[in-house]
Design a protein around this motif. Structure first.
Motif, PDB file in Angstrom:
ATOM      1  N   HIS A 287      21.276 -23.555  21.327  1.00 46.51           N
ATOM      2  CA  HIS A 287      21.131 -24.318  22.558  1.00 46.51           C
ATOM      3  C   HIS A 287      22.317 -24.041  23.481  1.00 46.51           C
ATOM      4  N   LEU A 288      22.011 -23.895  24.765  1.00 44.96           N
ATOM      5  CA  LEU A 288      23.029 -23.681  25.785  1.00 44.96           C
ATOM      6  C   LEU A 288      22.918 -24.785  26.823  1.00 44.96           C
ATOM      7  N   ALA A 289      23.970 -25.605  26.942  1.00 41.84           N
ATOM      8  CA  ALA A 289      23.962 -26.741  27.862  1.00 41.84           C
ATOM      9  C   ALA A 289      24.945 -26.480  28.992  1.00 41.84           C
ATOM     10  N   GLY A 290      24.426 -26.454  30.242  1.00 43.13           N
ATOM     11  CA  GLY A 290      25.259 -26.256  31.418  1.00 43.13           C
ATOM     12  C   GLY A 290      25.385 -27.533  32.229  1.00 43.13           C
ATOM     13  N   GLU A 291      25.729 -27.388  33.486  1.00 45.15           N
ATOM     14  CA  GLU A 291      26.001 -28.532  34.349  1.00 45.15           C
ATOM     15  C   GLU A 291      24.816 -29.498  34.405  1.00 45.15           C
ATOM     16  N   ASN A 292      25.109 -30.779  34.124  1.00 46.05           N
ATOM     17  CA  ASN A 292      24.117 -31.873  34.176  1.00 46.05           C
ATOM     18  C   ASN A 292      22.947 -31.665  33.218  1.00 46.05           C
ATOM     19  N   GLN A 293      23.133 -30.895  32.183  1.00 48.53           N
ATOM     20  CA  GLN A 293      22.073 -30.651  31.211  1.00 48.53           C
ATOM     21  C   GLN A 293      22.328 -31.394  29.909  1.00 48.53           C
ATOM     22  N   THR A 294      21.227 -31.795  29.269  1.00 44.68           N
ATOM     23  CA  THR A 294      21.272 -32.316  27.907  1.00 44.68           C
ATOM     24  C   THR A 294      20.334 -31.493  27.041  1.00 44.68           C
ATOM     25  N   GLN A 295      20.873 -30.943  25.966  1.00 44.38           N
ATOM     26  CA  GLN A 295      20.082 -30.190  24.987  1.00 44.38           C
ATOM     27  C   GLN A 295      20.127 -30.949  23.671  1.00 44.38           C
ATOM     28  N   ASP A 296      18.962 -31.298  23.152  1.00 45.28           N
ATOM     29  CA  ASP A 296      18.875 -32.194  22.002  1.00 45.28           C
ATOM     30  C   ASP A 296      17.922 -31.617  20.962  1.00 45.28           C
ATOM     31  N   LEU A 297      18.376 -31.548  19.719  1.00 46.90           N
ATOM     32  CA  LEU A 297      17.521 -31.153  18.603  1.00 46.90           C
ATOM     33  C   LEU A 297      17.582 -32.228  17.528  1.00 46.90           C
ATOM     34  N   HIS A 298      16.441 -32.814  17.203  1.00 46.17           N
ATOM     35  CA  HIS A 298      16.301 -33.729  16.085  1.00 46.17           C
ATOM     36  C   HIS A 298      15.370 -33.076  15.074  1.00 46.17           C
ATOM     37  N   SER A 299      15.870 -32.780  13.896  1.00 48.78           N
ATOM     38  CA  SER A 299      15.058 -32.076  12.905  1.00 48.78           C
ATOM     39  C   SER A 299      15.031 -32.844  11.588  1.00 48.78           C
ATOM     40  N   LYS A 300      13.924 -32.678  10.875  1.00 50.47           N
ATOM     41  CA  LYS A 300      13.762 -33.286   9.557  1.00 50.47           C
ATOM     42  C   LYS A 300      12.999 -32.312   8.674  1.00 50.47           C
ATOM     43  N   ILE A 301      13.617 -31.947   7.552  1.00 56.48           N
ATOM     44  CA  ILE A 301      12.982 -31.080   6.566  1.00 56.48           C
ATOM     45  C   ILE A 301      12.839 -31.882   5.281  1.00 56.48           C
ATOM     46  N   ILE A 302      11.602 -32.030   4.824  1.00 58.79           N
ATOM     47  CA  ILE A 302      11.321 -32.872   3.666  1.00 58.79           C
ATOM     48  C   ILE A 302      10.817 -32.002   2.525  1.00 58.79           C
ATOM     49  N   LEU A 303      11.543 -32.026   1.402  1.00 57.12           N
ATOM     50  CA  LEU A 303      11.179 -31.241   0.228  1.00 57.12           C
ATOM     51  C   LEU A 303      10.744 -32.191  -0.882  1.00 57.12           C
ATOM     52  N   ASN A 304       9.512 -32.028  -1.337  1.00 56.33           N
ATOM     53  CA  ASN A 304       8.935 -32.920  -2.339  1.00 56.33           C
ATOM     54  C   ASN A 304       8.565 -32.221  -3.639  1.00 56.33           C
ATOM     55  N   HIS A 305       8.713 -30.890  -3.696  1.00 61.04           N
ATOM     56  CA  HIS A 305       8.207 -30.136  -4.841  1.00 61.04           C
ATOM     57  C   HIS A 305       9.265 -29.162  -5.366  1.00 61.04           C
ATOM     58  N   PRO A 306       9.119 -28.680  -6.595  1.00 65.25           N
ATOM     59  CA  PRO A 306      10.140 -27.822  -7.197  1.00 65.25           C
ATOM     60  C   PRO A 306      10.301 -26.478  -6.495  1.00 65.25           C
ATOM     61  N   ARG A 307      11.507 -25.942  -6.633  1.00 64.52           N
ATOM     62  CA  ARG A 307      11.858 -24.571  -6.237  1.00 64.52           C
ATOM     63  C   ARG A 307      11.674 -24.308  -4.749  1.00 64.52           C
ATOM     64  N   GLY A 308      11.849 -25.322  -3.948  1.00 63.82           N
ATOM     65  CA  GLY A 308      11.812 -25.120  -2.508  1.00 63.82           C
ATOM     66  C   GLY A 308      13.092 -24.450  -2.024  1.00 63.82           C
ATOM     67  N   TYR A 309      12.963 -23.662  -0.971  1.00 64.48           N
ATOM     68  CA  TYR A 309      14.115 -22.968  -0.383  1.00 64.48           C
ATOM     69  C   TYR A 309      14.139 -23.272   1.109  1.00 64.48           C
ATOM     70  N   SER A 310      15.286 -23.725   1.617  1.00 69.14           N
ATOM     71  CA  SER A 310      15.390 -23.961   3.061  1.00 69.14           C
ATOM     72  C   SER A 310      16.791 -23.607   3.537  1.00 69.14           C
ATOM     73  N   ARG A 311      16.826 -23.060   4.742  1.00 70.51           N
ATOM     74  CA  ARG A 311      18.090 -22.754   5.410  1.00 70.51           C
ATOM     75  C   ARG A 311      17.968 -23.189   6.869  1.00 70.51           C
ATOM     76  N   GLN A 312      18.986 -23.859   7.367  1.00 74.63           N
ATOM     77  CA  GLN A 312      19.008 -24.266   8.768  1.00 74.63           C
ATOM     78  C   GLN A 312      20.350 -23.914   9.376  1.00 74.63           C
ATOM     79  N   LEU A 313      20.309 -23.163  10.486  1.00 72.71           N
ATOM     80  CA  LEU A 313      21.501 -22.829  11.259  1.00 72.71           C
ATOM     81  C   LEU A 313      21.297 -23.326  12.673  1.00 72.71           C
ATOM     82  N   HIS A 314      22.198 -24.193  13.136  1.00 76.80           N
ATOM     83  CA  HIS A 314      22.136 -24.694  14.505  1.00 76.80           C
ATOM     84  C   HIS A 314      23.446 -24.381  15.201  1.00 76.80           C
TER      85      HIS A 314
END
Length: 474
Positions: A322-349
């Protein structure tokens, strides 16, 4: 013309409630819960949306159920304020103070104002003010069994997942459901692999002259990949220059067993625009979902991302810049839900804030539930502040209930460090060149993950122009 369900509710609130419902002090009781009857501003906006969409697809059962469910949800969801945790750092008061009109289908010639007609070699569909335009879409040559089009043209033998069940969102996803005139639909059948990407362009044509007057559109896209299906999809959001508009978008993705989706998302709205987006992803066993996102436009841009793994051995990779300049709002709300075996997740923000009036928000939640043993999950957030009083609010959150996992998360917020500049200068690189390289490469780590070179170059050029205009690079 028959009155809308919202109009009927105003005359008789019992129409949209349970038989056991009772009223008390401006509230209503449903079972053991007491909920607000609704914000007058929200009800007025919802009524406008319902009236604008009421004549479209009345016979479609999926869309009808979606509208009915979202109408009921509106009464349970008041306008968000700073007292709501999910909006604690995101100021949307100006929206409530604006005069909001609903976009209507136009017969006038489309003014794309330099918008390129998709990626070379890609299938392309264009949604104008929320409605799919067949005259500006190019889908010839799709493999047998693949459907790309509007819900109104979907053959009867195609079965969509329940649209109303996909919405675990907020007020804005419910407003989208009420105001959706039609839906874009992408269905890839079992075992099919699309060799060419699908480029989905969302274009907002109508708008006011300033933020006191906004024109809202509600595009909604449903993507269903059958067992073992594979595809790449690109979402690009743009709009008419110097127009004030509000794009309130929803994407619902359903991946069956072993399906693979590569998802690129580019948000380049104009500085007077408001962009709100919900992305719901449901992953079946052995499925793979990879998202690369850049967001640099809009007066306010908020992306709500919810990913739920519904089977074991799933892969989830999310990379956002995200790139926020003059008078800007950049918003990320994320949810990753793992309920089962051997799940793989990567998040880079990653985000860059270039002005003292700019603001960035990251609220990332990774939840590893009890049965998600042998999960491997990682989350990293890094923010670069380039101006005094520039603001970023970061809330990484890793919740682990399982006891046999490999999980990590981290967050860092900083300006350019002197030792980084010194490293370049000690090797004969002048300070200006060193600064430019460090600032741009900060976001390039995400942008280089776009799978297509054409899109990657296009986004990099846009980001360079915005950084140069903000004085962040010279």
């Amino acid at each position: 013309m028959a009155s809308s369900s919202l109009q009927q509710w105003k005359c008789n609130p019992l129409l949209l409630t349970q038989p056991s419902l009772t009223h008390h002090s401006g509230r209503r009781r449903v079972g053991n819960a007491i909920v607000a009857l609704g914000d007058p501003f929200v009800l007025e906006l919802a009524e406008k949306l319902e009236e604008s969409a009421s004549s479209n697809n009345l016979k479609n059962k999926s869309l009808h159920r979606l509208r009915e469910t979202c109408t009921e949800e509106v009464f349970r969801r008041p306008w968000p304020s700073a007292k709501d945790e999910s909006f604690r750092f995101t100021d949307i008061k100006f929206l409530k103070q604006s005069k909001i009109q609903v976009s209507e289908p136009l017969n006038s010639p489309l003014d794309l104002q330099g918008l390129e007609n998709g990626r070379p070699g890609a299938y392309t569909i264009l949604l104008i003010d929320g409605l799919l335009s067949t005259s500006h879409s190019h889908t010839a040559g799709l493999p047998h069994g693949v459907f790309v089009g509007s819900l109104s043209s979907l053959p009867d033998d195609y079965v969509l997942p329940p649209l109303e069940a996909a919405d675990g969102g907020d007020l804005f996803s419910s407003l989208n459901g009420i105001g959706s005139r039609d839906l874009g639909v992408v269905i890839v059948p079992e075992g099919c692999k699309l060799e060419r990407p699908l480029h989905v362009v969302y274009y907002s044509q109508q708008g006011g002259d300033d933020l006191q007057s906004l024109c809202v559109s509600n595009p909604r896209l449903v993507v269903v990949l059958g067992k073992g299906a594979e595809m790449e999809i690109v979402e690009e959001f743009r709009g008419a220059a110097n127009k004030s508009y509000w794009t309130n978008s929803v994407l619902h993705v359903s991946l069956e067993e072993k399906a693979q989706l590569c998802h690129s998302f580019v948000q380049l709205q104009n500085p007077c625009a408001v962009h709100m987006k919900w992305t719901f992803v449901q992953q079946g066993t052995l499925s793979s979902y990879k998202l690369v996102e850049t967001s640099s436009g809009g007066r306010l841009s908020r992306h709500n991302l919810q990913i739920q793994q519904l089977g074991p051995d799933t892969v989830t990779e999310v990379s956002t810049f995200h790139l926020a300049g003059e008078n800007q709002t950049q918003d990320l709300h994320s949810k990753i839900i793992l309920n089962h075996p051997r799940g793989y997740s990567r998040q880079l923000h990653k985000c860059i804030v270039t002005h003292s009036s700019a603001h960035a928000v990251f609220d990332g939640n990774v939840k590893v539930n009890r049965h998600a043993q042998l999960t491997d999950a990682g989350q990293l957030s890094r923010s670069l502040l380039l101006a005094p009083r520039a603001t970023v609010n970061v809330k990484p959150n890793l919740q682990i209930v399982a006891d046999d996992v490999k999980c990590s998360h981290g967050a860092a917020i900083s300006d350019l460090e002197e030792d980084q500049l010194f490293y370049f200068q000690a090797r004969g690189v002048d300070a200006k060149t060193a600064r430019n390289a460090l600032v741009f490469s900060f976001g390039a780590e995400v942008m280089e993950r776009f799978p297509d070179k054409y899109l990657r170059n296009k986004v990099e050029n846009d980001v360079k122009s915005l950084l140069a205009a903000a004085g962040a690079i010279r």
